[in-house]
Design a protein around this motif. Structure first.
Motif, mmCIF file in Angstrom:
data_model
loop_
_atom_site.group_PDB
_atom_site.id
_atom_site.type_symbol
_atom_site.label_atom_id
_atom_site.label_comp_id
_atom_site.label_asym_id
_atom_site.label_seq_id
_atom_site.Cartn_x
_atom_site.Cartn_y
_atom_site.Cartn_z
ATOM 1 N N ALA A 236 0.825 -1.208 0.000
ATOM 2 C CA ALA A 236 0.000 0.000 0.000
ATOM 3 C C ALA A 236 0.858 1.257 0.000
ATOM 4 C CB ALA A 236 -0.915 -0.004 1.220
ATOM 5 N N ALA A 237 2.034 1.181 0.631
ATOM 6 C CA ALA A 237 2.934 2.340 0.690
ATOM 7 C C ALA A 237 3.741 2.515 -0.587
ATOM 8 C CB ALA A 237 3.876 2.193 1.876
ATOM 9 N N GLY A 238 3.674 1.534 -1.476
ATOM 10 C CA GLY A 238 4.394 1.629 -2.735
ATOM 11 C C GLY A 238 5.810 1.111 -2.691
ATOM 12 N N THR A 239 6.237 0.584 -1.550
ATOM 13 C CA THR A 239 7.599 0.051 -1.447
ATOM 14 C C THR A 239 7.686 -1.387 -1.938
ATOM 15 O OG1 THR A 239 7.205 -0.630 0.849
ATOM 16 C CG2 THR A 239 8.136 1.562 0.499
ATOM 17 N N LEU B 183 -7.196 -9.906 3.466
ATOM 18 C CA LEU B 183 -5.998 -9.929 2.622
ATOM 19 C C LEU B 183 -6.435 -9.972 1.168
ATOM 20 C CD1 LEU B 183 -2.928 -10.322 2.061
ATOM 21 C CD2 LEU B 183 -3.327 -12.798 2.311
ATOM 22 N N ARG B 184 -5.828 -9.098 0.361
ATOM 23 C CA ARG B 184 -6.097 -9.077 -1.077
ATOM 24 C C ARG B 184 -4.799 -9.343 -1.812
ATOM 25 N NH1 ARG B 184 -11.207 -6.612 -2.054
ATOM 26 N NH2 ARG B 184 -10.732 -6.962 -4.253
ATOM 27 N N PHE B 185 -4.887 -10.133 -2.873
ATOM 28 C CA PHE B 185 -3.714 -10.388 -3.700
ATOM 29 C C PHE B 185 -3.628 -9.407 -4.867
ATOM 30 C CE2 PHE B 185 -4.783 -14.635 -1.907
ATOM 31 C CZ PHE B 185 -3.674 -14.750 -1.079
ATOM 32 N N ASP B 186 -4.777 -8.823 -5.260
ATOM 33 C CA ASP B 186 -4.753 -7.824 -6.325
ATOM 34 C C ASP B 186 -4.541 -6.443 -5.712
ATOM 35 O OD1 ASP B 186 -7.264 -7.734 -5.096
ATOM 36 O OD2 ASP B 186 -8.181 -6.849 -6.875
ATOM 37 N N ARG B 187 -4.520 -5.417 -6.542
ATOM 38 C CA ARG B 187 -4.228 -4.065 -6.070
ATOM 39 C C ARG B 187 -5.485 -3.297 -5.676
ATOM 40 N NH1 ARG B 187 0.983 -2.549 -7.528
ATOM 41 N NH2 ARG B 187 2.026 -3.928 -9.023
ATOM 42 N N THR B 188 -6.651 -3.857 -5.886
ATOM 43 C CA THR B 188 -7.898 -3.156 -5.599
ATOM 44 C C THR B 188 -7.986 -2.802 -4.122
ATOM 45 O OG1 THR B 188 -8.988 -4.415 -7.334
ATOM 46 C CG2 THR B 188 -10.398 -3.262 -5.764
ATOM 47 N N GLY B 189 -8.331 -1.558 -3.846
ATOM 48 C CA GLY B 189 -8.540 -1.135 -2.467
ATOM 49 C C GLY B 189 -7.281 -0.711 -1.750
ATOM 50 N N LEU B 190 -6.120 -0.763 -2.426
ATOM 51 C CA LEU B 190 -4.879 -0.343 -1.766
ATOM 52 C C LEU B 190 -4.782 1.168 -1.728
ATOM 53 C CD1 LEU B 190 -2.360 -2.915 -3.282
ATOM 54 C CD2 LEU B 190 -3.417 -2.945 -1.025
#
Length: 347
Positions: A290-293, A340-347
């Motif tokens: 979520a932080a992009g790291t 827990l999500r494996f895709d990027r949706t909601g991040l």
């Protein structure tokens, strides 16, 4: 409630009827035994004393804890008594904290003789409607000091774990907590009900309780065993994960669900610790993403999560055995519960 679950001699519980609780015991030969329980929650920050036991409200005869308790000895059942407190007692009352029948609280031992003399001096000529006095009350009263809420919760967790273990079904801590919450709701509902018109709600038989308990276990089993409406499949599909990868994930989650109900080789502390490590690890990964790291697509992020479960397993002591499948099943269970999500949706 846990005692009723474990002990067939406890055949009925009355909630806030004649007393805070009335436990009805069938100990073999008739008559039944009615245990009248007073629960004292609002207490002064001091030890309970004989004076506290005999303190009358506004000097009113019959208003003391002792008098109210002994007065319950008026029914066809044989009466015994229990007082539940958070604070412990002074030394003079200590014999009452021993189990009934213990020789250390025999009515003719020095401590009980002294306690009876003290009680008689403060409450002279007090007898029940069945003609029993201080000696009968002392012989049949159990003082139950519970110390604090945390200790009670810990005790209840271990007690339920042991009961289920003896029945051949081990539960994880989260499932134990769910069941204990259901029991607390049941007790509160029964306590809040009014004698009129809801008398039936205030009295619970063991037969009725076991029926309710079996229904709770069945629901817990069904919730754990089914793919919860396909949420896990949906989340993995959204992350571009398909085919055998998804099928294996669903299967591992089902294996995990079965293991938490039936495993005989994992103590609740170990299971709780492993679950905690899984939650912590996936939270760290999700936070970094979520932080992009952590810039990974769905399949790559899923693969990283799986690798981290293997890393946790590799870090465990050798004598703990291979917990890889348990850890991954737990991870997929977390995903199925929308944590827990494996895709990027909601991040």
């Amino acid at each position: 409630m846990l005692e009723m679950l474990d002990n067939p001699q406890l055949v009925k519980i009355h909630f806030e009827t004649h007393d805070d609780l009335v436990l009805v015991w069938a100990n073999g030969a008739p008559p039944l035994v009615a245990e009248f329980v007073q629960v004292k929650g609002a207490e002064a920050d001091k030890l309970w004393s004989v004076a506290d036991l005999c303190l009358r409200k506004k000097q009113a005869v019959g208003s003391s804890i002792f008098e109210k308790s002994l007065d319950r000895d008026q029914h066809e059942e044989t009466a015994c008594f229990r007082i539940v407190t958070l604070r412990p007692v002074v030394s003079a009352l200590t014999p009452l904290t021993y189990k009934r029948g213990n020789e250390a609280r025999a009515i003719d031992c020095d401590e009980m003789v002294a306690l009876k003399a003290d009680l008689d001096g403060r409450m002279p000529n007090v007898v029940s409607k069945r003609g029993n006095g201080t000696g009968y009350w002392l012989d049949n009263c159990q003082w139950d000091a519970r110390h604090d809420e945390v200790a009670v919760k810990t005790h209840n967790r271990m007690r339920l774990f042991e009961i289920m273990q003896a029945a051949g079904s081990l539960l994880l801590l989260e499932h134990i907590d769910i069941l204990l919450d259901e029991l607390r709701k049941l007790v509160k509902t029964a306590g809040d009900a009014k004698w009129k018109p809801d008398k039936a709600k205030k009295i619970l038989t063991r037969k009725a309780f076991l029926t309710m308990w079996d229904a709770c276990l069945a629901k817990l089993k069904d919730d754990a065993a089914q793919p919860s409406g396909g949420k896990l499949i949906e989340k993995m599909s959204n992350a571009s994960l398909t085919g055998t990868v998804v099928a294996m994930a669903v299967d591992m989650r089902l294996d995990y669900a079965r293991s938490v109900r039936t495993s005989r080789y994992m103590q609740p502390d170990e299971a709780s610790q492993l679950q905690g490590r899984v939650k912590s690890e996936v939270q760290n990964l999700s936070a970094k993403r979520a932080a992009g790291t952590l810039d990974l697509d769905g399949p790559a992020f899923h693969a990283l999560c799986v690798d981290r479960m293997d890393a946790i397993n590799a870090s465990l002591p050798a004598d703990q055995g291979d917990r890889s499948a348990f850890l991954k099943g737990c991870m997929y269970d977390i995903a199925d519960r929308c944590l827990l999500r494996f895709d990027r949706t909601g991040l």
